[in-house]
Motif scaffolding. Structure first.
Motif: not given
Length: 119
Positions: A86-113
């Motif tokens: 596969t080819r991985l496409i990193v996107d951003v979606v609303p919602g909180r992901g893991s507290g370890f990832s830097l975007e967590a406080p932003e109210g969004v999370r990275f998602l791989t498609r």
């Protein structure tokens, strides 16, 4: 000569978030482990904060406009064996992901498609 399809790419929204996180935290890296919970989502860390080793594969050094250094994208070897076609496409979606990832406080999370690539 056929152009090589990138193994990993960022959507414009993900690239913008990477630029903001880079401005705040310095050089960045991604790691996608394939573990439970958020482990199968790409986690963004300050570069070098997550220790990679022989059980990880470097899939890409992403060039992001406005960011001096490439952003590395690592994946656990076991997950790579499953996703190698596969080819991985990193996107951003609303919602909180893991507290370890830097975007967590932003109210969004990275998602791989993913998209299947020709062998």
């Amino acid at each position: 000569m056929e152009e090589e399809v990138p193994r990993v790419e960022l959507t414009p929204q993900a690239a913008e978030l990477v630029r903001r996180l880079r401005a705040e935290h310095g050089p960045l890296m991604f790691h996608q482990s394939g573990g439970c919970c958020d482990g199968s989502a790409p986690m963004c860390y300050p570069d070098g904060e997550f220790r990679t080793g022989g059980s990880d594969v470097l899939l890409a050094e992403l060039a992001v406009e406005g960011v001096e250094e490439p952003v590395t994208f690592w994946m656990s070897r076991s997950q790579y064996e499953v996703w190698s076609h596969t080819r991985l496409i990193v996107d951003v979606v609303p919602g909180r992901g893991s507290g370890f990832s830097l975007e967590a406080p932003e109210g969004v999370r990275f998602l791989t498609r993913s998209r299947v690539v020709d062998a």
